[in-house]
Design an enzyme around this catalytic site. Structure first.
Site, PDB file in Angstrom:
ATOM      1  N   LEU A  18       9.852  -3.574  -6.832  1.00 22.63           N
ATOM      2  CA  LEU A  18       9.250  -2.857  -5.704  1.00 22.63           C
ATOM      3  C   LEU A  18       8.603  -3.872  -4.786  1.00 22.63           C
ATOM      4  CD1 LEU A  18       7.537   0.119  -7.602  1.00 22.63           C
ATOM      5  CD2 LEU A  18       9.927  -0.145  -6.891  1.00 22.63           C
ATOM      6  N   GLY A  24       7.877 -11.237  -3.860  1.00 26.61           N
ATOM      7  CA  GLY A  24       9.098 -10.607  -4.343  1.00 26.61           C
ATOM      8  C   GLY A  24      10.332 -11.456  -4.106  1.00 26.61           C
ATOM      9  N   ARG A  55      12.446  -2.122   5.031  1.00 25.32           N
ATOM     10  CA  ARG A  55      13.432  -2.442   6.067  1.00 25.32           C
ATOM     11  C   ARG A  55      14.564  -3.277   5.460  1.00 25.32           C
ATOM     12  NH1 ARG A  55       8.358  -2.842   8.406  1.00 25.32           N
ATOM     13  NH2 ARG A  55       8.238  -5.059   7.855  1.00 25.32           N
ATOM     14  N   ILE A 143      -2.142 -19.584 -12.501  1.00 24.47           N
ATOM     15  CA  ILE A 143      -3.021 -20.040 -13.579  1.00 24.47           C
ATOM     16  C   ILE A 143      -2.976 -19.036 -14.735  1.00 24.47           C
ATOM     17  CG2 ILE A 143      -5.369 -20.698 -14.210  1.00 24.47           C
ATOM     18  CD1 ILE A 143      -5.902 -21.186 -11.227  1.00 24.47           C
ATOM     19  N   LYS A 212     -10.774  -9.188  -8.341  1.00 29.14           N
ATOM     20  CA  LYS A 212     -10.435 -10.066  -9.451  1.00 29.14           C
ATOM     21  C   LYS A 212     -11.579 -10.129 -10.467  1.00 29.14           C
ATOM     22  CE  LYS A 212      -7.438 -12.760  -6.428  1.00 29.14           C
ATOM     23  NZ  LYS A 212      -7.287 -14.004  -5.635  1.00 29.14           N
TER      24      LYS A 212
END
EC number: 1.1.1.3
Length: 460
Positions: A18, A24, A55, A143, A212
């Protein structure tokens, strides 16, 4: 395929991807370039079943038959075993991943925002179906940090996780330190070089680091911590004068994410968790002070293991894709042998300590009238609010208008011992109301991170 039984020898692991942006695209590249090695490591080949994008015409590098704009239909296919999500944001990612997990498909995600807001819901869905949920890429890029917290240190008691987890802000603060530039100029340079987005708010206001921190605290302390639980301050208010003041003390300023297990108090206060993000003064003697540019570094402290440091590239397409592929290999191996990855561990369920009750040291810079009795009145306000002064320095000087006349002014820098944040806030408010105080220019926290801050005149 729910992962509860082993796969047949050589049966491909089929992956739905996805998103195909910076990260990606690198995932696709690595899957293609390392196909043979990945198959050897896993015990079965890995194949892309499809790639969901908004797109398709923007991705001529991919076979047309792989591309789709219907992400829901892609994850609903019976030939998909694993869903890899790198689109980010809350929706539609949450809905798509929940559907994947409920249908027994394992999930690999880099979505720190979603995990920090609603990771518990994803974990519950994974548990209910027996699917795996992996998210190493959500914190600190390449990391390896989350897996050590979740697996390698599972037999230890972690007491603190602290460090630099946002490359954009670290680049900006490093540039300000190296050149003496102001925040605006350093941000402009970071944007020009591609380290900062066109809208840098998530980074410079601390929200990215706070997400995070929530993930780190949840793993480290076996407690569900969300982004809303994390005290968050960014770096917009850090000035060149602050950087210079820190340098004069042989220190530097870094945006830190700090997650701590706070012991119970003598008055019966329960053990708790603190999670916070803010710019802090740290001694140059600490290894984090030398972490420059867009790099990340995190210290983990555990009772038996002691202090561990994780350092490397915290963002970028290839580094983040490396972490995604590492998770994909782990998930695929589990499918091949019929195993399951680690489940969510939230048994401790510790309360989150409010920021007002968190104790730190402070560096307070004030513009004051340079006349007799001023220091005594300022010290009195600190004392009345229960904040102990460790050191006072006077710098600068000049003339300020006062009732039509001129009066000398000075800059005072006050460094405190540890005090609750609420007490310091009350002190600053009281100082702002003093006639002799022309302005409270800055308030920065001082973090020794377990090391001496003798440069500030404060015992470590």
């Amino acid at each position: 395929m729910n992962g509860n039984g082993p796969r047949g020898n050589g049966t491909p692991i089929r992956v739905a991807l996805l998103g195909c942006g910076t990260v990606g695209g690198e995932v696709v590249r690595l899957l293609n370039e390392q196909a043979d090695e990945l198959a050897a490591r896993i015990g079965a080949p890995v194949e892309l079943a499809g790639v969901a994008v908004r797109r398709p015409h923007k991705h001529p590098e991919l076979p047309e038959g792989l591309l789709t704009t219907d992400a829901a239909a892609l994850i609903g296919r019976t030939d998909v075993d694993v869903v890899v999500e790198v689109i980010g944001g809350i929706e539609p990612a949450r809905t798509l991943l929940l559907e994947a997990l409920k249908s027994g498909k394992s999930v690999v995600t880099a979505n720190k925002m979603l995990l920090a807001e609603d990771g518990a819901t994803l974990a519950e869905a994974a548990d209910a179906s027996g699917a795996d949920l992996y998210y190493e890429a959500s914190v600190a890029g390449a990391i390896p940090l989350l897996r050590p917290l979740r697996e390698s240190l599972a037999g230890d008691r972690i007491t603190r996780v602290a460090g630099i987890v946002n490359g954009t802000t670290n680049f900006i603060l490093s540039a300000m330190t190296a050149s003496g530039a102001g925040y605006a100029d350093a941000l402009e340079e970071a944007t020009r070089l591609g380290y900062a987005e066109a809208d840098p708010s998530a980074d410079v206001d601390g929200y990215d680091a706070a997400s995070k921190a929530a993930i780190l605290a949840s793993l480290a302390f076996h407690t569900r911590v969300t982004a809303a639980d994390v005290h968050c301050e960014g770096i917009r208010g850090v000035t060149a004068a602050d950087i210079a003041a820190a340098a004069a003390l042989d220190c530097t300023i870094k945006l830190l994410a700090i997650c701590e297990r706070v012991p119970g108090g003598p008055q019966g206060d329960p053990e708790s968790v603190s999670a916070r993000v803010y710019p802090a003064i740290i001694p140059r003697s600490h290894p984090l002070a030398a972490v420059d540019g867009a790099f990340n570094a995190v210290f983990v402290e555990a009772e038996a293991a002691g202090q561990l440091m994780f350092y490397g590239q915290g963002a970028g397409g290839a580094p983040t894709a490396s972490a995604v592929l590492g998770d994909l290999v782990a998930v695929a191996r589990n499918l091949v042998v019929g195993g399951r990855g680690p489940r969510e561990s939230s048994y401790a369920s510790l309360p989150v300590r409010p920021m007002g009750a968190v104790s730190t040291r402070y560096h307070v810079s004030l513009e004051v009238a340079d006349r007799a009795g001023v220091l005594a009145s300022i010290a009195g306000e600190f004392a009345r609010k229960g904040v102990s002064i460790a050191a006072v320095r006077q710098t600068g000087g000049g003339q300020i208008p006062l009732n039509g006349e001129s009066e000398d002014e000075a800059r005072l820098v006050v460094v405190t011992h540890g005090a609750p944040d609420a007490a310091l806030a009350a002190t600053v408010e009281a100082l702002s109301g003093l006639d002799a105080v022309r302005g409270v220019d800055s308030v920065l926290r001082v973090e020794d991170l377990g090391r001496s801050v003798s440069a500030l005149g404060v015992p470590g």
